[in-house]
Scaffold this active site. Structure first.
Site, PDB file in Angstrom:
ATOM      1  N   SER A 167      41.688  31.114  37.694  1.00  9.81           N
ATOM      2  CA  SER A 167      40.384  31.777  37.686  1.00  9.81           C
ATOM      3  C   SER A 167      40.376  33.144  38.351  1.00  9.81           C
ATOM      4  CB  SER A 167      39.342  30.879  38.354  1.00  9.81           C
ATOM      5  OG  SER A 167      39.740  30.536  39.671  1.00  9.81           O
TER       6      SER A 167
ATOM      7  N   GLU B 196      24.300  37.533  43.675  1.00  7.56           N
ATOM      8  CA  GLU B 196      24.826  36.866  44.861  1.00  7.56           C
ATOM      9  C   GLU B 196      26.335  36.753  44.691  1.00  7.56           C
ATOM     10  OE1 GLU B 196      25.830  33.991  42.100  1.00  7.56           O
ATOM     11  OE2 GLU B 196      23.957  35.124  42.195  1.00  7.56           O
TER      12      GLU B 196
ATOM     13  N   LYS C 260      35.037  36.313  36.366  1.00  6.50           N
ATOM     14  CA  LYS C 260      33.634  36.707  36.543  1.00  6.50           C
ATOM     15  C   LYS C 260      33.224  37.867  35.640  1.00  6.50           C
ATOM     16  CE  LYS C 260      32.500  33.837  39.928  1.00  6.50           C
ATOM     17  NZ  LYS C 260      31.460  32.796  39.795  1.00  6.50           N
TER      18      LYS C 260
END
Length: 401
Positions: free
Chosen positions: A383, A116, A94
């Protein structure tokens, strides 16, 4: 941030039949301002230099491509390689996207940041870059996710951001995104919305994909260096789809590499209790874009079910929908039980505790590795790391701290 790999999206933000801008008129100017700013900056040498400098010095890129020897031996065929996004600063992919978007926010003169988050990793990454620039930051998170991702909630607060728990609907990622959009409509003049996935209205799916495609760009170079060919397959979990899209995008024209996205099968796709719109959904509009969506016969959004907060979302990025329909990428689903089994196995085999999201990608290796011979090279995009999920898994295992 290569811009010449694919003709999509078109001028209206569509990837084939999917995408677009289905938003209130209030947001149209903000989206047009964002698109104009991005188009002016994405190929600007100084902007690109700053972006890659931040990725190197602050995030710690490039992330390694690591040979998983014991996992490879476990399957007895091929070679399994792990793209270690879990080693990034903040613990997931991210941060790649938030680094890029905070530079856009700075260029646009925005003083207030909103986002969010589901599993909390995007919330942590957003709060991190906002703290770095001293910007006010608000994170919207479903109250269900606040409970199961309490560690990340505390991390977000430590970074100086305010967490807004959302109780409406299923109290998960979909509802957090609803509230973030309401905030943006109200405060559009001074607020930048850092969307965390390749979802939402144009130009967000394109922007998030481009910033996170650094993952796939590195994979091309690393594959050539480590095994002198392109991988036979890249496997990545898919919720909204940013980690998978970042890995897949530079490989779209490299036909020898299979692109495999793994959705959250929950209790099983056949039960309807899942979060796998590409496997059991139909096209519809959610959060400003047309894409595959879990919906009932009346077109209402269906509730999702997944052990993983980051995959617990009824929609998916529009480019994934295009990749599915075009046949360029394959999309499968694994159950909660299969993901939990993989969570434990990868931890024990490799000394790497994966995020529950990532565990879905690992779980599909049970099926996939049977299709390859000993010469195959398969990459799993790791991830994120699983520190945030320890309490969830421990509770399922009947362990109390």
């Amino acid at each position: 941030m290569k811009s010449d790999k694919n003709k999509f999206p078109d001028k209206n933000g569509f990837f084939g039949d999917y995408g677009g801008k289905f938003v209130p008129e209030t947001l149209m100017y903000a989206l047009e301002e964002l698109e104009s700013t991005y188009k002016n900056l994405k190929d600007n040498p100084e902007f690109k230099k700053q972006f890659y400098k931040d990725l190197s010095e602050f995030v710690g890129r490039p992330s390694p491509l690591y040979f998983a020897e014991r996992l490879t031996n476990h399957y007895g065929t091929g070679s399994i390689w792990l793209k270690r996004e879990d080693l990034n600063h903040t613990g997931a992919h991210k941060i790649n996207n938030t680094i890029g978007q905070i530079l856009l926010a700075k260029q646009m003169g925005k003083k207030r940041i909103i986002a969010e988050t589901g599993a909390g990793q995007h919330g942590v990454a957003t709060a991190t870059v906002a703290a770095r620039l001293g910007l006010e930051c608000h994170i919207y998170m479903g109250s269900e996710d606040v409970q199961r991702q309490s560690l990340n909630v505390y991390r977000i607060k430590l970074l100086g951001a305010e967490v807004h728990a959302v109780d409406s609907g299923s109290a998960t990622l979909k509802d957090a995104l609803n509230e973030a959009l309401r905030d943006w409509v109200t405060n559009v003049d001074d607020t930048y919305y850092i969307i965390g996935s390749v979802t939402g209205p144009h130009p967000y799916p394109m922007i998030v994909r481009d910033f996170n495609s650094v993952v796939g760009e590195e994979l091309i170079t690393q594959s050539q260096e480590l095994f002198n060919s392109m991988p036979d397959a890249i496997v990545a979990c898919v919720g909204g789809g940013s980690n998978a899209m970042g890995a897949f995008y530079p490989f779209i024209d490299i036909k020898e590499t299979r692109l495999i996205g793994v959705e959250a099968g929950g209790e099983g796709v056949e039960t309807g209790e899942h979060a796998a719109p590409l496997n059991d959904g139909m096209p519809g509009v959610l959060h400003g874009a047309l894409s595959y969506l879990m919906q009932d016969d009346s077109g209402q959004v269906k509730a999702t079910k997944s052990v993983s907060a980051g995959l617990d979302y009824p929609g998916v990025g529009p480019e994934h929908s295009w990749l599915k329909d075009s046949g360029r990428a394959e999309y499968v689903a694994v159950s909660d039980d299969e993901a939990l089994k993989a969570f434990h196995e990868v931890s024990e085999f490799e000394g790497i505790i994966p995020a529950l999201e990532t565990a879905h990608a690992f779980a599909y290796l049970d099926t996939l590795m049977k299709e390859f011979d000993k010469n195959a090279n398969v990459i799993v995009n790791v991830s994120g790391r699983g520190d945030k999920d320890i309490n969830t898994v421990a509770e399922i295992d009947g362990i109390k701290f």
